[in-house]
Structure formats: structure tokens, C-alpha cells
Enzyme design. Structure first.
Site, PDB file in Angstrom:
ATOM      1  N   CYS A 146      43.862  38.799  37.982  1.00  0.00           N
ATOM      2  CA  CYS A 146      44.419  37.676  38.737  1.00  0.00           C
ATOM      3  C   CYS A 146      43.234  36.886  39.285  1.00  0.00           C
ATOM      4  O   CYS A 146      42.089  37.236  39.040  1.00  0.00           O
ATOM      5  CB  CYS A 146      45.401  38.130  39.820  1.00  0.00           C
ATOM      6  SG  CYS A 146      44.722  39.104  41.159  1.00  0.00           S
TER       7      CYS A 146
ATOM      8  N   CYS B   4      46.147  33.711  36.435  1.00  0.00           N
ATOM      9  CA  CYS B   4      44.765  33.221  36.322  1.00  0.00           C
ATOM     10  C   CYS B   4      44.627  32.124  35.275  1.00  0.00           C
ATOM     11  O   CYS B   4      43.538  31.609  35.062  1.00  0.00           O
ATOM     12  CB  CYS B   4      43.790  34.358  36.062  1.00  0.00           C
ATOM     13  SG  CYS B   4      44.012  35.221  34.523  1.00  0.00           S
TER      14      CYS B   4
ATOM     15  N   CYS C 220      41.046  33.481  31.687  1.00  0.00           N
ATOM     16  CA  CYS C 220      40.915  34.760  30.996  1.00  0.00           C
ATOM     17  C   CYS C 220      40.512  34.544  29.542  1.00  0.00           C
ATOM     18  O   CYS C 220      41.202  33.844  28.815  1.00  0.00           O
ATOM     19  CB  CYS C 220      42.234  35.520  31.050  1.00  0.00           C
ATOM     20  SG  CYS C 220      42.801  35.801  32.727  1.00  0.00           S
TER      21      CYS C 220
END
Length: 135
Positions: free
Chosen positions: A11, A85, A89
Site C-alpha cells: 500500500c 498504491c 507497483c
């Protein structure tokens, strides 16, 4: 002996959702699954309300620290579970990715965080079932 499946929870701040998920997975799966967590912009410390909510169910995450998301962490994981996120990522071929749409516990009261905690547990139980029967 086969390698353990590895799960990375990501996150933004690695202070709430991903820490609770890592705590649940470690608690429920024991040593059957390797657990990691990280954040794209880690906070200085874990959300104290998340710590409190997990303590209520007998899981102590006080010793955990938010960590920065690295390419190595993603490459070393079989499953990458993101929680808000977005595009931070990295994506690698051959990895299993899931995006869990969960409310952010930041600045939430304990009642709201308990709901998030319990939703994470339900998702973790399903995840464990898929990882332990697939091997």
C-alpha cells in the site's frame, strides 16, 4: 522440499492495510507462506489504530516497521497484493497480482479500522486456501 509460496502486500504508506494483511497472513498461515509488506511512500511508523485493532484479535504488529517497496521484493514474491498504491507497483511477467479495494485506515477511528481488519481477514483466508491447495 518445495519452496514456500511468497506474498507481498503493498500500500502507499505500509502503515495500515498492508501491515494488517501481513499480520493476518503470518498468524493464520504460520510457516506455510512467506510474508512481506512494503509501501510506495512508507510512513515513519505503523498506524497506532491499526496496531490496536490487531491487538484486539491477538495479533501483535508493534514490532513491524514500514518499508520501501523495492523491485527485489516484487521479483521475490509469487503473489503481489496491492491496496491503493495505483501505478507505483512494478509489474513483472509471471507474477500473480491482485488489487484489494479496501478503505484506508489512516485518520479513521477504531470502529472503522475494525471493519477494514475483518474484511482483510476474510480475504486472507481465501488467499491461504488458494496458495496451500495449489502446491
Amino acid at each position: 522440499m518445495p519452496l514456500l509460496p511468497s506474498v507481498l502486500f503493498v500500500c502507499v504508506h505500509n502503515a495500515g492495510r498492508s501491515q494488517m494483511a501481513a499480520g493476518w497472513l503470518s498468524h493464520l498461515a504460520g510457516d506455510r507462506i512467506e510474508v512481506r509488506s512494503a509501501g510506495s511512500r512508507p510512513a515513519a511508523e505503523i498506524n497506532p489504530v491499526a496496531v490496536q485493532a490487531m491487538r484486539e484479535v491477538g495479533i501483535d504488529i508493534t514490532g513491524h516497521q514500514p518499508k520501501i517497496l523495492t523491485v527485489d521484493a516484487v521479483e521475490g514474491s509469487d503473489v503481489v497484493i496491492t491496496m491503493g498504491c495505483g501505478d507505483a507497483c512494478p509489474i513483472f511477467p509471471g507474477k500473480r497480482y491482485e488489487d484489494w479495494a479496501l478503505a484506508d485506515p489512516a485518520r479513521q477511528d477504531i470502529e472503522a479500522v475494525r471493519i477494514i481488519r475483518d474484511e482483510i481477514r476474510e480475504r486472507i483466508e481465501k488467499l491461504i486456501a488458494t496458495l496451500t491447495t495449489a502446491r
